[in-house]
Design an enzyme around this catalytic site. Structure first.
Site, PDB file in Angstrom:
ATOM      1  N   THR A 103       0.834  -1.188   0.000  1.00  0.00           N
ATOM      2  CA  THR A 103       0.000   0.000   0.000  1.00  0.00           C
ATOM      3  C   THR A 103       0.875   1.246   0.000  1.00  0.00           C
ATOM      4  O   THR A 103       2.104   1.165  -0.125  1.00  0.00           O
ATOM      5  CB  THR A 103      -0.986  -0.019   1.192  1.00  0.00           C
ATOM      6  OG1 THR A 103      -1.929   1.038   1.042  1.00  0.00           O
ATOM      7  CG2 THR A 103      -0.273   0.098   2.529  1.00  0.00           C
TER       8      THR A 103
ATOM      9  N   LYS B 268       3.573   1.281  -3.807  1.00  0.00           N
ATOM     10  CA  LYS B 268       2.999   0.512  -4.916  1.00  0.00           C
ATOM     11  C   LYS B 268       3.832   0.580  -6.195  1.00  0.00           C
ATOM     12  O   LYS B 268       3.805  -0.352  -6.997  1.00  0.00           O
ATOM     13  CB  LYS B 268       1.562   0.971  -5.202  1.00  0.00           C
ATOM     14  CG  LYS B 268       0.570   0.588  -4.113  1.00  0.00           C
ATOM     15  CD  LYS B 268      -0.856   0.906  -4.533  1.00  0.00           C
ATOM     16  CE  LYS B 268      -1.852   0.454  -3.486  1.00  0.00           C
ATOM     17  NZ  LYS B 268      -3.249   0.622  -3.927  1.00  0.00           N
TER      18      LYS B 268
ATOM     19  N   ASN C 285      -0.081  -3.973  -5.980  1.00  0.00           N
ATOM     20  CA  ASN C 285      -0.614  -4.012  -4.613  1.00  0.00           C
ATOM     21  C   ASN C 285      -0.587  -5.418  -4.022  1.00  0.00           C
ATOM     22  O   ASN C 285      -0.948  -5.612  -2.863  1.00  0.00           O
ATOM     23  CB  ASN C 285      -2.043  -3.449  -4.565  1.00  0.00           C
ATOM     24  CG  ASN C 285      -3.085  -4.448  -5.039  1.00  0.00           C
ATOM     25  OD1 ASN C 285      -2.819  -5.257  -5.936  1.00  0.00           O
ATOM     26  ND2 ASN C 285      -4.263  -4.409  -4.442  1.00  0.00           N
TER      27      ASN C 285
ATOM     28  N   GLY D 292      -4.922   8.913 -11.942  1.00  0.00           N
ATOM     29  CA  GLY D 292      -3.817   8.267 -11.245  1.00  0.00           C
ATOM     30  C   GLY D 292      -3.846   6.761 -11.402  1.00  0.00           C
ATOM     31  O   GLY D 292      -4.569   6.215 -12.240  1.00  0.00           O
TER      32      GLY D 292
ATOM     33  N   ARG E 107      -8.095  17.035 -14.259  1.00  0.00           N
ATOM     34  CA  ARG E 107      -7.874  18.480 -14.316  1.00  0.00           C
ATOM     35  C   ARG E 107      -6.833  18.841 -15.377  1.00  0.00           C
ATOM     36  O   ARG E 107      -6.998  19.788 -16.134  1.00  0.00           O
ATOM     37  CB  ARG E 107      -7.430  18.983 -12.936  1.00  0.00           C
ATOM     38  CG  ARG E 107      -7.560  20.482 -12.753  1.00  0.00           C
ATOM     39  CD  ARG E 107      -7.232  20.886 -11.323  1.00  0.00           C
ATOM     40  NE  ARG E 107      -8.037  20.178 -10.350  1.00  0.00           N
ATOM     41  CZ  ARG E 107      -9.277  20.493 -10.015  1.00  0.00           C
ATOM     42  NH1 ARG E 107      -9.872  21.517 -10.618  1.00  0.00           N
ATOM     43  NH2 ARG E 107      -9.938  19.803  -9.107  1.00  0.00           N
TER      44      ARG E 107
END
EC number: 1.1.1.25
Length: 269
Positions: free
Chosen positions: A60, A64, A85, A126, A149
């Site tokens: 985590t 990662k 993960n 992401g 964005r």
């Protein structure tokens, strides 16, 4: 068998609780521990895992991506996402996987009928977004859109899907059946709004991959508008279930895993 989760910080992790509930339900004498690995000690990760005789582990934040150079092999999903993960330790070799995307989609399928025909918008570009997009791409390819964005975040995306900026997404929000927030907005006290819901259609399911807090600001706002909402609890449970399958080739008790996490989040434990 011995399993673990590595991260920093890691004391807050509910993974040990969840996996032990599964082990107990299946009458397995497995163990699962949380191992705090600071960034400045990560170069010792092989030694840390080896000394504990770990058979498989979850990875985590913030490791990662950092784990990848230490792997002997990596599956296509994890390679595409650029993050791992889950690691299987087999015959001395480390094999990396990413179960976040399939974990989310498996959970979504259980609560949303007709997902194949849904128009879906993912907010954020992401690693989590890419993992979920990769899985949804197999099901709803023509009707999948990702908004971010800054468009430059899509430069390393190979998926041939609709990519738009957030302002464009806001003005076309009423065209989507499912909206999935994968941005940090609403996490760890962050109250920023990722997108305006003014044009949200009344039927649209609004989802967030965060499960703690149980309801993020975007989910609270959507619920106040009368929309169905869906948080990241099932994603957390199902990604853990997929990890367990990779490590053991056994079917997990997903109900036991989910129930224990809910009890913990409600303060009942």
């Amino acid at each position: 068998m011995k399993f673990a989760v590595i991260g920093n910080p890691i004391s807050h992790s509910l993974s040990p609780l969840m996996h032990h509930a599964n082990f107990q339900s299946l009458n397995l004498e497995n163990t699962y521990e949380a191992i705090n690995v600071p960034v400045n000690q990560f170069q010792d990760i092989k030694k840390i895992i080896s000394e504990k005789s770990i058979d498989g582990f979850n990875v985590t934040i913030p490791h990662k991506e950092r784990i990848i150079p230490y792997l002997d092999d990596i599956n296509e999903q994890a390679k595409s996402v650029g993050a791992v993960n889950t690691v299987l330790v087999k015959d001395g070799k480390w094999i990396g996987y990413n179960t976040d995307g399939i974990g989310y989609v498996n959970g979504l399928k259980q609560i949303y009928e007709g997902i194949e025909d849904a128009y879906i918008l993912i907010l954020g570009a992401g690693g989590a977004s890419k993992g979920i997009a990769n899985e949804l791409y197999k099901i709803v390819r023509p009707t999948l859109t990702v908004a971010n964005r800054t468009m430059s975040r899509f430069n390393n995306w190979s998926l041939n899907i609709n990519k738009i900026n957030l302002s464009h997404a806001e003005s076309h929000l009423d065209e989507f059946d499912i909206i999935i927030n994968t941005t940090p907005a609403g996490m760890n006290g962050n109250t920023d709004s990722v997108i305006s819901l003014n044009r949200l259609a009344s039927h649209t399911l609004v989802s967030d991959i965060v499960y703690n807090p149980y309801k993020t600001p975007i989910l609270i706002e959507a619920e106040q508008r009368g929309n169905p909402i869906y948080n990241g609890l099932d994603m957390f449970v199902h990604q853990g279930a997929e990890s367990f399958k990779i490590w053991t080739n056994l079917e997990p008790d997903i109900k036991a895993m989910k129930n224990i996490v809910i009890q913990k989040l409600k303060g009942e434990l």
